[in-house]
Design a protein around this motif. Structure first.
Motif, short mmCIF file in Angstrom:
data_model
loop_
_atom_site.label_atom_id
_atom_site.label_comp_id
_atom_site.label_asym_id
_atom_site.label_seq_id
_atom_site.Cartn_x
_atom_site.Cartn_y
_atom_site.Cartn_z
N ASN A 252 -5.63 -2.52 -1.32
CA ASN A 252 -6.50 -1.62 -2.08
C ASN A 252 -6.61 -2.27 -3.46
O ASN A 252 -5.84 -1.95 -4.36
CB ASN A 252 -5.89 -0.23 -2.19
N LYS B 285 -0.69 4.36 0.41
CA LYS B 285 -1.58 5.45 0.83
C LYS B 285 -1.17 6.11 2.15
O LYS B 285 -1.44 7.26 2.36
CB LYS B 285 -3.03 4.93 0.94
N CYS C 95 0.85 -1.19 0.00
CA CYS C 95 0.00 0.00 0.00
C CYS C 95 0.88 1.24 0.00
O CYS C 95 1.88 1.31 0.72
CB CYS C 95 -0.88 0.00 1.25
N CYS D 127 -2.34 6.03 5.35
CA CYS D 127 -3.33 6.64 6.24
C CYS D 127 -2.66 6.81 7.61
O CYS D 127 -1.82 5.99 8.00
CB CYS D 127 -4.56 5.74 6.37
N TYR E 188 -3.26 6.29 10.59
CA TYR E 188 -3.40 5.32 11.69
C TYR E 188 -2.87 3.93 11.35
O TYR E 188 -2.90 3.04 12.19
CB TYR E 188 -4.90 5.18 12.04
N CYS E 189 -2.39 3.71 10.12
CA CYS E 189 -2.29 2.33 9.62
C CYS E 189 -0.86 1.82 9.45
O CYS E 189 0.01 2.51 8.91
CB CYS E 189 -3.03 2.25 8.29
FE1 SF4 Z 1 -3.34 1.53 3.06
FE2 SF4 Z 1 -3.98 1.07 5.60
FE3 SF4 Z 1 -4.88 3.27 4.43
FE4 SF4 Z 1 -5.87 0.91 3.72
S1 SF4 Z 1 -6.09 1.84 5.69
S2 SF4 Z 1 -5.21 2.57 2.36
S3 SF4 Z 1 -4.06 -0.41 3.93
S4 SF4 Z 1 -2.72 2.77 4.79
#
Ligand code: SF4
Ligand code: SAM
Length: 441
Positions: free
Chosen positions: A203, A160, A158, A162, A164-165
């Motif tokens: 994703n 992205k 991933c 986010c 928290y992830c």
């Molecule tokens: Fe990637 Fe986690 Fe965000 Fe999903 S929640 S897009 S796995 S960072």
């Protein structure tokens, strides 16, 4: 007495479908190396945990397991930690659990055969992935447990981030397989009798064919057109990359299931921004609007986090109002869990655990009512289900609809349905999480 000299292994999997499918590939790889899978820790020479670190609880589970079985090391058993906790904690695992011999992140599974030789020689091995890895774990040796429905990972990692992830840290950067190789695997599976394919990715819809031949929607359609395939599912979709072409593909190809899992995480644009989700409430709702006007009725499910740092009561209520507006068919609700390495760890205004629990309970209660109402709409309809098994105690068969709903049904003795077959069932009643019905003969 346990056979710890034989090449036997026990594998327990925690976490998501990606982990379940990784385990199928790990099992296939070990079996190809001459190992035999056994159902209990006591019978195994090698004990493996394929781990999840998405929330604190998931991570703690593996350390409890390791502590529970530590005493078995004296019998010569070896222990391994695979997956996200392995990648996240690395060699620190050896300090916390010195009886562990192998620590291996998911992009290093291709090196498992060499690692096994080393641990057989009494060595400790570590296979940690570089976030920039281009490797996908493709293997001919996948040990799929269900003979009718099979997973295919089309994209790993991933990009992205986010707030928290942990996934971008534990599973590396986004990398897709070629659409040709996905289609070849689908054809092979169809030849083996599989009728349902589930395309997987953290994703899944961020898929980019490295050969540039097909978009995600085109790949979906092509998988759905492979002869013998009756159902195609895909999970998880990210709202930012969710294009209208996916709905057009569902409209055009009947084998694509009437279900989209589109995690929203929060109904508040302010919180979504703090989460770095890359979309607003309105943009999310626009995508839901596309689904609501699709030719077929699409069931919609989601993931929601409550109690993200700084989430006010009014922002939580925006999540509740979004749930009322969308009317999801199901949600996975989570309390925010602070995770190592993630930006939200440093955010202020942590929400007390008791308040997170309260918000989760309020949300789940409201969602139950929405689901009861949604499921009530299915009563009286005749739905095709894939037969998944039988609940002997209740004398009911278990089926799954294209909308991914569980439909438990009665069948008369003369028409016993086969597991993996498709039958029509008339829905006679419902609960928040399932439907009941009677098979149509
Ligand atoms: Fe990637 Fe986690 Fe965000 Fe999903 S929640 S897009 S796995 S960072
Ligand atoms: N990639 C998917 C997406 O962006 O929607 C989600 C994949 S993640 C493995 C599955 C779910 O775990 C997320 O949708 C989120 O709701 C939940 N999750 C992830 N990190 C979390 C955290 N730190 N605390 C609570 N829930 C979390």
């Amino acid at each position: 007495m346990a056979d710890s000299s034989g090449k036997t292994f026990y594998l327990e999997t925690f976490g998501c479908q990606m982990n379940v499918h990784d385990s199928e590939k790990v099992i296939g790889t070990l079996v190809a190396e001459g190992y035999r899978q056994v159902p209990t820790v006591e019978e195994a020479g090698l004990i493996l945990y394929n781990t999840c670190s998405i929330r604190d609880k998931a991570e703690q589970k593996v350390f409890h397991r390791l502590a529970d079985y530590k005493k078995l090391q004296a019998q010569g058993k070896r222990f391994g930690v695979l997956g996200c906790v392995a990648q996240q904690e690395g060699e620190k695992i050896f300090e916390r659990a010195p009886h562990v011999s192998i620590v291996c992140g998911s992009a290093s599974y291709r090196n498992l055969p060499q690692m096994l030789i080393q641990i057989e020689a009494g060595k400790r091995v570590t296979g940690l992935d570089d976030r920039e890895t281009d490797q996908c774990f493709e293997t001919e040796f996948t040990a799929r447990t269900n003979p009718h429905r099979g997973y295919i990972t089309i994209i790993e990692g991933c990009d992205k981030f986010c707030a928290y992830c942990v996934v971008p840290f534990t599973r590396g950067k986004e990398r897709s397989r070629t659409s040709d190789s996905v289609l070849a695997e689908t054809r092979q599976m169809a030849d083996l009798g599989y009728s349902e394919i589930q395309l997987l990715g953290q994703n899944v819809n961020s898929y980019k064919d490295p050969a540039g031949k097909r978009t995600f929607a085109e790949l979906l359609a092509a998988v759905g057109q492979v002869p013998g395939i009756k159902r195609v599912r895909f999970t998880t979709s990210h709202p930012r990359d969710f294009g209208r072409d996916i709905i057009e593909a569902i409209d055009a190809v009947p084998t694509l299931c009437d279900h989209v899992h589109l995690p929203v995480q929060s109904g508040s644009t302010r919180v979504l921004d703090a989460m770095q989700r890359l979309y607003t409430r309105d943009q999310y709702l626009e995508r839901i609007g596309w689904m609501k006007v699709a030719r077929r009725e699409i069931s919609i499910t989601s993931d929601v986090i409550v109690g993200f740092p700084g989430e006010t009561e009014a922002e939580f209520e925006e999540t509740l109002s979004l749930l009322q507006e969308v009317e999801y068919d199901g949600i996975f609700g989570f309390k925010y869990s602070p995770r190592p390495n993630t930006p939200s760890l440093a955010m202020e205004d942590a929400i007390p655990d008791a308040e997170k629990s309260r918000r989760l309970a309020v949300m789940n209660e409201m969602q139950r009512e929405i689901q009861r109402k949604r499921n009530q709409n299915q009563v009286g309809r005749t739905l095709e289900v894939m037969v998944e098994g039988k609940n002997e105690a209740r004398g009911q068969w278990i089926g799954r609809t294209t909308q991914n709903k569980t439909l438990n049904f009665a069948a008369n003795k003369a028409s016993t349905p086969a597991v993996g077959s498709y039958v029509n069932v008339v829905t006679t009643g419902c609960f928040p999480n399932s439907l009941i019905g009677e098979m149509v003969v």
